[in-house]
Write a protein that holds these residues in place. Structure first.
Motif, PDB file in Angstrom:
ATOM      1  N   GLU A  43      26.427  27.347  11.904  1.00  0.00           N
ATOM      2  CA  GLU A  43      27.514  28.215  11.448  1.00  0.00           C
ATOM      3  C   GLU A  43      28.084  27.670  10.147  1.00  0.00           C
ATOM      4  OE1 GLU A  43      30.559  30.365  10.370  1.00  0.00           O
ATOM      5  OE2 GLU A  43      29.141  31.058  11.897  1.00  0.00           O
ATOM      6  N   ARG A  44      28.176  28.512   9.139  1.00  0.00           N
ATOM      7  CA  ARG A  44      28.567  28.033   7.809  1.00  0.00           C
ATOM      8  C   ARG A  44      30.018  27.557   7.738  1.00  0.00           C
ATOM      9  NH1 ARG A  44      29.076  33.544   4.132  1.00  0.00           N
ATOM     10  NH2 ARG A  44      30.632  34.603   5.415  1.00  0.00           N
ATOM     11  N   ASP A  45      30.893  28.081   8.614  1.00  0.00           N
ATOM     12  CA  ASP A  45      32.300  27.704   8.589  1.00  0.00           C
ATOM     13  C   ASP A  45      32.664  27.155   9.962  1.00  0.00           C
ATOM     14  OD1 ASP A  45      34.982  27.448   8.060  1.00  0.00           O
ATOM     15  OD2 ASP A  45      35.247  29.446   7.227  1.00  0.00           O
ATOM     16  N   ARG A 232      25.796  25.465   6.174  1.00  0.00           N
ATOM     17  CA  ARG A 232      25.365  26.635   5.407  1.00  0.00           C
ATOM     18  C   ARG A 232      23.846  26.698   5.352  1.00  0.00           C
ATOM     19  NH1 ARG A 232      28.598  29.435   1.962  1.00  0.00           N
ATOM     20  NH2 ARG A 232      30.821  28.937   2.078  1.00  0.00           N
ATOM     21  N   THR A 234      20.612  27.845   3.733  1.00  0.00           N
ATOM     22  CA  THR A 234      20.253  28.273   2.380  1.00  0.00           C
ATOM     23  C   THR A 234      18.938  29.035   2.326  1.00  0.00           C
ATOM     24  OG1 THR A 234      19.224  26.113   2.000  1.00  0.00           O
ATOM     25  CG2 THR A 234      21.517  26.398   1.286  1.00  0.00           C
ATOM     26  N   SER A 247      19.339  23.885   5.559  1.00  0.00           N
ATOM     27  CA  SER A 247      20.787  24.031   5.562  1.00  0.00           C
ATOM     28  C   SER A 247      21.428  22.866   4.833  1.00  0.00           C
ATOM     29  CB  SER A 247      21.323  24.097   7.000  1.00  0.00           C
ATOM     30  OG  SER A 247      21.411  22.800   7.565  1.00  0.00           O
ATOM     31  N   THR A 248      22.735  22.951   4.666  1.00  0.00           N
ATOM     32  CA  THR A 248      23.450  21.897   3.956  1.00  0.00           C
ATOM     33  C   THR A 248      23.644  20.651   4.812  1.00  0.00           C
ATOM     34  OG1 THR A 248      25.521  22.954   4.645  1.00  0.00           O
ATOM     35  CG2 THR A 248      24.685  23.495   2.441  1.00  0.00           C
ATOM     36  N   GLY A 264      26.404  38.265   6.188  1.00  0.00           N
ATOM     37  CA  GLY A 264      25.623  37.380   5.337  1.00  0.00           C
ATOM     38  C   GLY A 264      24.136  37.378   5.634  1.00  0.00           C
ATOM     39  N   ARG A 438      24.957  29.690  -1.470  1.00  0.00           N
ATOM     40  CA  ARG A 438      24.695  30.630  -0.388  1.00  0.00           C
ATOM     41  C   ARG A 438      24.775  29.981   0.984  1.00  0.00           C
ATOM     42  NH1 ARG A 438      19.283  33.428  -2.025  1.00  0.00           N
ATOM     43  NH2 ARG A 438      19.498  34.056   0.140  1.00  0.00           N
ATOM     44  N   GLY A 439      24.976  30.757   1.967  1.00  0.00           N
ATOM     45  CA  GLY A 439      25.076  30.228   3.319  1.00  0.00           C
ATOM     46  C   GLY A 439      24.891  31.305   4.342  1.00  0.00           C
TER      47      GLY A 439
END
Length: 440
Positions: A43-45, A232, A234, A247-248, A264, A438-439
């Motif tokens: 989950e990005r957030d 995130r 990518t 991902s990040t 997204g 991006r995410g």
């Protein structure tokens, strides 16, 4: 009807990675874990940070249909550039929204609307059972059964909506007679003078969406599912029997991937070689505390606003805004919701509203979600584009998609096949700068 089957191409290696920690992604993760999959959620957030938490939480699968109803072209779409319109297109988004809105308008026919109603009814047919299964499986979700009260400024408009519901949905047993203003205020003393006519629809339900998301996340973590927040995604890369999720926080080698990233999702499918027509339609909500408590869900049809009892107060939710930035909070939209809803209430200090919220709902031109295998990919699946029905349809979506991931025949998913609308294009490399932006 042709059955939908996922071609798994042999035994998968690696965990099932779910991209997106909203209500749909978490329900998918729960179903996959229940079936024995090792599951990772990215989950990005924070979980539920997209469109999952601040919505009305309505559960009414017997009366849902696509947003593109007959007549929308001549009414809502004609006024979409007015700031007080229920469907508002920000000038900055107008240039990129043309094709999407044209497709939405083309779907606003009686025939396509009826087909959409049938498809959504099939998807949500076991909604009550699915929520019960979540509860029985350890998810602390509380579903409140009750009535919806439809409100109108005139008897003519109430009769028109009542006839529409009877024509398109199986509601005769649950649909009450037309009531006038004093009768409505006897049911709900907090109603104002604009509530001049209406009717009750029984047999419906609601849930606190924020509490639902938290209960899902708690149950998943307790069951061993790994949830990475602030992760995130990518890029998703398919390679033979394995899929790589970049991902990040890390790169994950997955046996299966489910993209459930809401608005997204389209960014990630572009790198898989196809465009997915999803646009973020921002909805807004806030809390009020009427002097007299509200006991039913209110449907302010002319105002395009819903009011839902939540805790000690009431959540007001409404509007649809297409903007060039899906993270921009437009305070003007809150004011328009207040202006539309206030005449239907009495005893409310609107300046003391609380918990103002905005969420980008994943809208599709035909009003139907994308649920199924990604075109041309045997191990990548989509569960996204639920428009305004994510909380309601998430458990059923997850149940059916998990069967598809396991290689089962799932004819119920045919109307939601992503191939119906995906447009193929050549996959392109992602630059390091774009990856940082991006995410999922």
């Amino acid at each position: 009807m042709t059955a939908v089957r996922a071609d798994t191409g042999g035994t998968a290696s690696g965990p099932a990675v779910v991209v997106g920690g909203g209500v749909v992604g978490l329900c998918v993760a729960w179903e996959l874990a229940r079936r024995g999959h090792q599951v990772v959620v990215l989950e990005r957030d924070r979980v539920g940070s997209g469109a999952s938490r601040g919505n009305a939480g309505e559960i009414c699968s017997s009366i849902v249909g696509p947003l593109s109803q007959p007549g929308i072209v001549g009414t809502t779409l004609k006024n979409m550039y007015r700031k007080d319109s229920a469907l508002y297109v920000h000038p900055a988004a107008a240039l990129t929204m043309g094709t999407f809105l044209l497709k939405m308008a083309r779907n606003a026919t009686a025939e396509r609307f009826r087909a959409g109603v049938r498809a959504l009814a099939m998807l949500g047919a076991d909604t009550d059972d699915r929520f019960a299964a979540l509860s029985d499986g350890g998810v602390g979700v509380e579903v409140t059964k009750g009535e919806y009260l439809y409100l109108f400024p005139s008897r003519e408009r109430a009769e028109r909506k009542r006839a529409f519901l009877r024509e398109h949905y199986p509601v005769d047993r649950d649909l009450g007679e037309i009531l006038d203003g004093p009768e409505l205020r006897a049911l709900e003393p907090c109603l104002g003078e604009r509530a001049r006519s209406g009717f009750v629809l029984s047999g419906q339900a609601r849930v606190d969406p924020g509490a639902f998301v938290d209960a899902l996340a708690d149950a998943l973590r307790a069951g061993g599912v790994v949830i990475h927040e602030g992760a995130r995604v990518t890029r998703v890369v398919s390679s033979g029997r394995e899929v790589r999720v970049e991902s990040t926080v890390d790169t994950f080698a997955a046996g299966h991937v489910v993209i459930a990233a809401g608005a997204g999702s389209a960014e990630l499918t572009g790198d898989l070689g196809f465009d997915l027509p999803i646009r973020p339609g921002k909805g807004y909500s806030f809390g009020i505390a009427p002097a007299a408590p509200l006991t039913r869900v209110l449907k302010l049809e002319e105002a395009h606003v819903g009011a839902v009892p939540l805790g000690a107060g009431v959540r007001i939710a409404g509007t649809m805004e297409f903007d060039a930035r899906d993270d921009r909070f437009n305070r003007g939209r809150i004011r328009e919701v207040v202006n539309a809803a206030a005449p239907y209430f009495t005893g409310v200090e609107w300046s003391r509203r609380t918990a103002e919220w905005m969420g980008p709902r994943p809208m599709t031109p035909d009003g139907l979600p994308f649920i199924g295998a990604a075109p041309g990919r045997s191990r990548i699946f989509l569960a996204t584009g639920h428009n305004m029905l994510g909380v309601m349809m998430a458990p059923s979506t997850a149940h059916l998609l998990a069967r598809l991931v396991d290689g089962r025949d799932v004819p119920e998913l045919r109307p939601f096949d992503p191939a119906r609308a995906a447009r193929r294009r050549a996959a392109r490399p992602v630059s390091p700068a774009a990856s940082r932006r991006r995410g999922a």
